[in-house]
Design a protein around this motif. Structure first.
Motif, PDB file in Angstrom:
ATOM      1  N   TYR A 231      42.852  44.441  45.032  1.00  0.00           N
ATOM      2  CA  TYR A 231      43.035  43.782  46.327  1.00  0.00           C
ATOM      3  C   TYR A 231      43.884  42.523  46.235  1.00  0.00           C
ATOM      4  CZ  TYR A 231      39.860  47.214  48.094  1.00  0.00           C
ATOM      5  OH  TYR A 231      39.309  48.414  48.447  1.00  0.00           O
ATOM      6  N   GLY A 232      44.393  42.245  45.054  1.00  0.00           N
ATOM      7  CA  GLY A 232      45.367  41.161  44.881  1.00  0.00           C
ATOM      8  C   GLY A 232      44.866  39.762  45.198  1.00  0.00           C
ATOM      9  N   ILE A 233      43.550  39.568  45.095  1.00  0.00           N
ATOM     10  CA  ILE A 233      43.066  38.202  45.336  1.00  0.00           C
ATOM     11  C   ILE A 233      43.163  37.408  44.046  1.00  0.00           C
ATOM     12  CG2 ILE A 233      41.514  38.830  47.223  1.00  0.00           C
ATOM     13  CD1 ILE A 233      39.231  38.675  45.086  1.00  0.00           C
ATOM     14  N   ARG A 234      43.164  36.072  44.197  1.00  0.00           N
ATOM     15  CA  ARG A 234      43.336  35.227  42.998  1.00  0.00           C
ATOM     16  C   ARG A 234      42.044  35.071  42.223  1.00  0.00           C
ATOM     17  NH1 ARG A 234      47.077  32.095  46.711  1.00  0.00           N
ATOM     18  NH2 ARG A 234      45.070  31.915  47.718  1.00  0.00           N
TER      19      ARG A 234
ATOM     20  N   ASP B 282      41.395  33.160  50.747  1.00  0.00           N
ATOM     21  CA  ASP B 282      42.732  33.762  50.797  1.00  0.00           C
ATOM     22  C   ASP B 282      43.160  33.873  52.254  1.00  0.00           C
ATOM     23  OD1 ASP B 282      45.083  35.181  49.897  1.00  0.00           O
ATOM     24  OD2 ASP B 282      43.874  35.884  48.199  1.00  0.00           O
ATOM     25  N   ALA B 283      44.328  34.478  52.469  1.00  0.00           N
ATOM     26  CA  ALA B 283      44.729  34.772  53.852  1.00  0.00           C
ATOM     27  C   ALA B 283      43.633  35.623  54.468  1.00  0.00           C
ATOM     28  CB  ALA B 283      46.064  35.506  53.859  1.00  0.00           C
ATOM     29  N   ARG B 284      43.440  35.430  55.762  1.00  0.00           N
ATOM     30  CA  ARG B 284      42.299  36.048  56.434  1.00  0.00           C
ATOM     31  C   ARG B 284      42.205  37.552  56.164  1.00  0.00           C
ATOM     32  NH1 ARG B 284      41.709  35.902  62.973  1.00  0.00           N
ATOM     33  NH2 ARG B 284      40.535  37.851  63.168  1.00  0.00           N
TER      34      ARG B 284
ATOM     35  N   GLN C 126      39.588  42.169  53.542  1.00  0.00           N
ATOM     36  CA  GLN C 126      39.664  43.452  52.852  1.00  0.00           C
ATOM     37  C   GLN C 126      38.919  43.431  51.517  1.00  0.00           C
ATOM     38  OE1 GLN C 126      43.760  44.583  52.639  1.00  0.00           O
ATOM     39  NE2 GLN C 126      43.845  45.210  54.796  1.00  0.00           N
ATOM     40  N   ALA C 127      39.131  42.360  50.763  1.00  0.00           N
ATOM     41  CA  ALA C 127      38.499  42.276  49.448  1.00  0.00           C
ATOM     42  C   ALA C 127      36.980  42.212  49.584  1.00  0.00           C
ATOM     43  CB  ALA C 127      39.031  41.058  48.695  1.00  0.00           C
ATOM     44  N   LEU C 128      36.517  41.372  50.504  1.00  0.00           N
ATOM     45  CA  LEU C 128      35.066  41.241  50.661  1.00  0.00           C
ATOM     46  C   LEU C 128      34.474  42.512  51.283  1.00  0.00           C
ATOM     47  CD1 LEU C 128      34.679  37.502  51.690  1.00  0.00           C
ATOM     48  CD2 LEU C 128      33.838  38.605  49.602  1.00  0.00           C
ATOM     49  N   GLY C 129      35.256  43.186  52.130  1.00  0.00           N
ATOM     50  CA  GLY C 129      34.793  44.454  52.708  1.00  0.00           C
ATOM     51  C   GLY C 129      34.554  45.474  51.611  1.00  0.00           C
ATOM     52  N   ALA C 130      35.493  45.535  50.665  1.00  0.00           N
ATOM     53  CA  ALA C 130      35.338  46.471  49.545  1.00  0.00           C
ATOM     54  C   ALA C 130      34.156  46.051  48.672  1.00  0.00           C
ATOM     55  CB  ALA C 130      36.627  46.504  48.721  1.00  0.00           C
ATOM     56  N   LEU C 131      34.040  44.727  48.439  1.00  0.00           N
ATOM     57  CA  LEU C 131      32.932  44.219  47.620  1.00  0.00           C
ATOM     58  C   LEU C 131      31.583  44.552  48.271  1.00  0.00           C
ATOM     59  CD1 LEU C 131      31.927  42.566  45.213  1.00  0.00           C
ATOM     60  CD2 LEU C 131      32.143  40.504  46.643  1.00  0.00           C
TER      61      LEU C 131
END
Lengths: 600, 600
Positions: free
Chosen positions: A356-359, A404-406, A411-416
């Protein structure tokens, strides 16, 4: 030597005989599930679509039949005439519907032999490769679990049809050999022999045809329709799939919702589940903000929390900077996750970073000793506890943060959220949570083509109140589009359509189509809209996926009789396959670059 | 300016209102069928799928609505709220279901405009070319007669499904992207993008798949299945068509007959017709001898008579020679045809000579003056009268003779029989005569390939008693095949299949297939037969044709929503059509000889 079927007629199914049949003479037909010899006696389990019955062959009772039975092997096809007897107390099998009786065989007919199957016919397929099973699909389909799936699927389509029939819907067929309806995916093409150099396309959906039915005044159309997409397949896709396709005239969104809620209730009744209606409705924006998904699984809660305001001025630079730069700091609270190891947490982080390309994935753990975690020192105990409280968590939980950007954070937290629900065993079994996701954006900007493309399809109506924005700023227009979501799967999608020619023209313009292009691609639809098109809308449901979810299966291949592999290949028939030069000459085409792969 | 649908919800259909509704306020939605001004008043007929209602707009009652109504034109889409009133005695319209009432309009909503249709929306299509109607099929489908056909078709498929469901049949889907099943006709091919150089074929029927379902133990399968044949189309063919496809395990022919007779009875009940069962059964040989057809129309009698023995020694050389050379002299007696002119009789002869290659059509006419006709002088009055008597005729009739090889004589007289029935108005209306034609030959000799080919398909079982002949003389083998015939149309065909591998091998051998060829083409079926295939059989019915006959239509295009022309072209969508070079590159194919025709 094989016997003829002759006048042998089944009197009972193999799942039918009970104590009340004791004393009757019966005829059973089916397959040998198992044979075993015990002393003088031979026992044979006979199986048909409906069940299993134990046969007993006693050489003193009938020597010929017993002799024949000694040669039976698994999957032989047999017919028997015999007498139903009660089993002795100690041989009653309560696991078997017919376990109270057995049939003493008078006559045995061997109707067909069977070579030893390449794998045993039983539901436990462990150790049997899927390739082997697909190659011998006709044997795989003998497994009771698969038989059950297809009987369920049949019942579901019967229920759909009967429900829609009572609602005055008409089932109408649309062509398979048709014209490409550009909807994003690649078409399967069929070369024309008569019109050489021209091609039919297999339909990706009957979308335009069903709208034309509304123009024709059929008012309520449905079809259980085969659709085709020539896409690179993911595990849960098939090149051809089946839609429950519907369209209604003179309706608003609420009418569609109500109709579908009634239909889903009927379907769920097939598996004995009562569901509540109306279903929850969630605007797209809200779904993304709260669940990080446009198809959230509502069998568990675990909402995303926006903590940006709380951490805007905190001592943790990453959070503060993110908020200062218009990003969001969002968190999801994983209940009871505090017992998870640092290693498990870190593997979640590396997965999210990669996919998901988060830092980074920050986290706080709340135990009896208070809050801990790498970022604790920047926030302080009080703020940490407050963040837990706001997120509905407390002792025993972990709070995971993405800054991150909204959209990215969502998306990342949705997957998590989904992953955590599995890890923490939060998904209740046999629970079916339906949801309408509404108010999707009408269009999205496509970087490749540098223009707007329709999020659903170009026939979707804008919200009345957003209509004026279509010319000024299409990106701000919301659509009368809706998805039906079940347990985190999109099982259907639809919309109220554009029924006015002027609005359809404006839509095509917003999508960057010139008048000429629009005319060439959709001329017949535009024409149709000019001749008195009623307001209309509809939906298409993925029958395969619905059957899969209701059968509690993980793969579409378990509810499709003859599925293809992810390379769109049929292991059983070896298709696609080479054809003769004559056939190609007939069609006026030639093959440029034949692909050589192991499957061909 | 158009109105929004808003909260406008239909309270009644346009075919629903009766005297009992007088006084109620109703909301109707539909199309303007007609508008006319009469004095101050404006009358509008509003039409929906269910019927027509007369609206009255009175400027003194509601000036706004009346003003709007003055601008209405045919096919505008409107909604109204109004009061139901009784019509005055002299304006009651008994031809209209709603003819006792009219609706005084309070509010009128114009939901969509309509350009003037290219042809009027009414059932009388005289003077309107079919091309124009096919191009605007969405308007053609608005015609009440076509709407009725599709509602009937829907009811028929519902009846089929409900009937088969009660008989424990399971509807199962088979692939559309599949492998060629060589059954004589040309396949539609679909190039594979992933496996370049390879092709899928669209199924000509699900024949092999349904047999595999039997191997799988589903026991009772059905599907309302789309099938495809890339043939040069006759008027009553379409490139894609729909079959009611069925297969059953552990059955004999009688079981199939009984099941189908029950199903056809259900279907006929849809149009209010009760039929008798069991249906007549006629072996193929007998059908050819008695009716000169393997699908005789039994709504009228007029059997063929073999008069060979009677004329073997007569004075007419043509007859005597024919019999002497192993030919047959056969005759059909046309009741009441004596009034037909010599010219009419001679036109029959020239038609039969041209289309059926016979040398001549002899005839005798029986009037009050006795028997006359060109061959009378050779036969003499007594023999002539005897021939009439044998043929069941007498005064007022004509006896037509064909002297030729048996098959040729049968075919010519069979065709003549049908033509005479029409000419002589012998076909009763609303009569449905079903018939089983049985005991077809298993194979026929194909001169082109100089080998035997299957008359039905290569999976058809021989009669048990003819099995031994399969090796010695395949031409003598009769098949467990049957056709279902209705009013002279073959509406279905099927057979008991070969379920034993050894017999299937022998069949392929009889058809001249080497083991390698059989393996390559049908390997998976042969394999399947090795693993315990039950005795099974089935049938496939032509749904389109059944719907056509039951709707009393002459063309399949009247029961197919979006039909193609005889050149397999869709006038509405202009398909097939050219595709982009990119699409062809993706598929690894190129076009050799593009055909230029007016339709492209």
């Amino acid at each position: 030597m094989l016997d003829h079927l002759g006048d042998l007629k089944r009197t009972h199914h193999c799942g039918e005989l009970r104590s009340e049949h004791v004393g009757q003479t019966v005829t059973l037909l089916g397959w040998v599930a198992k044979r075993r010899d015990l002393g003088n006696l031979t026992f044979v389990d006979i199986r048909d679509r409906w069940g299993l019955t134990q046969l007993v062959l006693d050489p003193e009772y009938n020597a010929d039949a017993h002799a024949k039975a000694k040669n039976l092997r698994s999957e032989f096809v047999i017919g028997i005439v015999g007498n139903v007897r009660a089993r002795s107390e100690n041989t009653i099998n309560n696991k078997l519907a017919t376990g109270n009786i057995e049939v003493f065989v008078n006559e045995l007919f061997v109707l067909n032999h069977a070579a030893t199957p390449p794998f045993p016919i039983k539901d436990d397929v462990e150790g049997v490769g899927e390739e082997l099973r697909l190659k011998h699909r006709y044997l795989d389909l003998r497994r009771p679990a698969l038989q059950k799936n297809f009987l369920l699927r049949h019942k579901l389509t019967m229920a759909v049809r009967n429900y829609l029939d009572t609602k005055q819907f008409v089932e109408l067929e649309t062509p398979i050999l048709t014209k490409s309806t550009p909807e994003g995916a690649r078409d399967y093409l069929v070369p024309s022999r008569v019109h050489k150099g021209s091609f039919y396309a297999l339909p990706q959906s009957p979308q335009i045809f069903k709208q034309l039915f509304m123009v024709s005044g059929f008012e309520r159309y449905f079809q259980i329709a085969r659709c085709f997409r020539d896409e690179d397949l993911r595990a849960d896709r098939q090149p051809e799939f089946t839609q429950i396709d519907m369209e209604m005239s003179f309706v608003q969104r609420d009418d569609v919702y109500a109709l579908l809620e009634g239909m889903m209730a009927e379907l769920m009744r097939v598996i004995g589940v009562e569901i509540e209606a109306p279903f929850q409705r969630l605007p797209y924006e809200r779904a993304m903000d709260d669940y990080g998904s446009d198809k959230p699984d509502l069998r568990y809660d675990m909402k995303l929390n926006d903590l940006s305001d709380k951490v805007a001025d905190c001592g943790f630079g990453v959070f503060a900077d993110c908020v200062a730069n218009n990003g969001r700091v969002k968190a999801v609270c994983a209940p009871g996750a505090a017992s998870k190891s640092r290693k498990e947490i870190e593997s979640l982080e590396s997965w999210l970073k990669q996919d998901y390309g988060i830092r980074g994935l920050a986290w706080l753990k709340y135990t009896e000793k208070g809050v801990s975690g790498p970022i604790k020192k920047f926030l302080g105990e009080d703020l940490c506890r407050e963040l837990f409280t706001i997120s509905g968590g407390g002792e025993g939980d972990i709070l995971f943060f993405v800054a991150d950007a909204r959209e990215k954070a969502n998306q990342a937290l949705g997957a998590l959220r989904c992953r955590l629900a599995e890890m923490l065993d939060m998904i209740p079994e046999n629970t079916f949570k339906f949801l309408w996701v509404t108010d999707f954006p009408l269009v999205e900007f496509d970087d490749d083509s540098a223009r707007y493309v329709a999020l659903h399809h170009p026939f979707t109506s804008p919200l009345d109140e957003d209509l004026e924005l279509l010319k000024e700023d299409p990106s701000q227009v919301r659509a009368k589009a809706y998805d039906l979501v079940l347990n985190g799967f999109e099982i259907g999608g639809g919309s109220i359509r554009i029924h006015r020619r002027d609005i359809q023209d404006a839509m095509f313009k917003a999508l960057g189509l010139s008048e000429e292009e629009a005319e060439e691609k959709f001329g017949f639809l535009l024409n149709a809209l000019s001749y008195g098109a009623p307001p209309h809308g509809g939906i298409a449901l993925g029958l395969d996926r619905i059957a899969m979810l209701m059968a509690n299966e993980k793969s579409l291949r378990d509810v499709i009789a003859f599925p293809k592999t992810t390379s769109a290949y049929c292991m059983m028939t070896d298709s696609p396959s080479r054809v003769s030069v004559d056939q190609l000459v007939d069609l006026g085409i030639t093959v440029l670059h034949a692909h050589k792969d192991k499957e061909n």
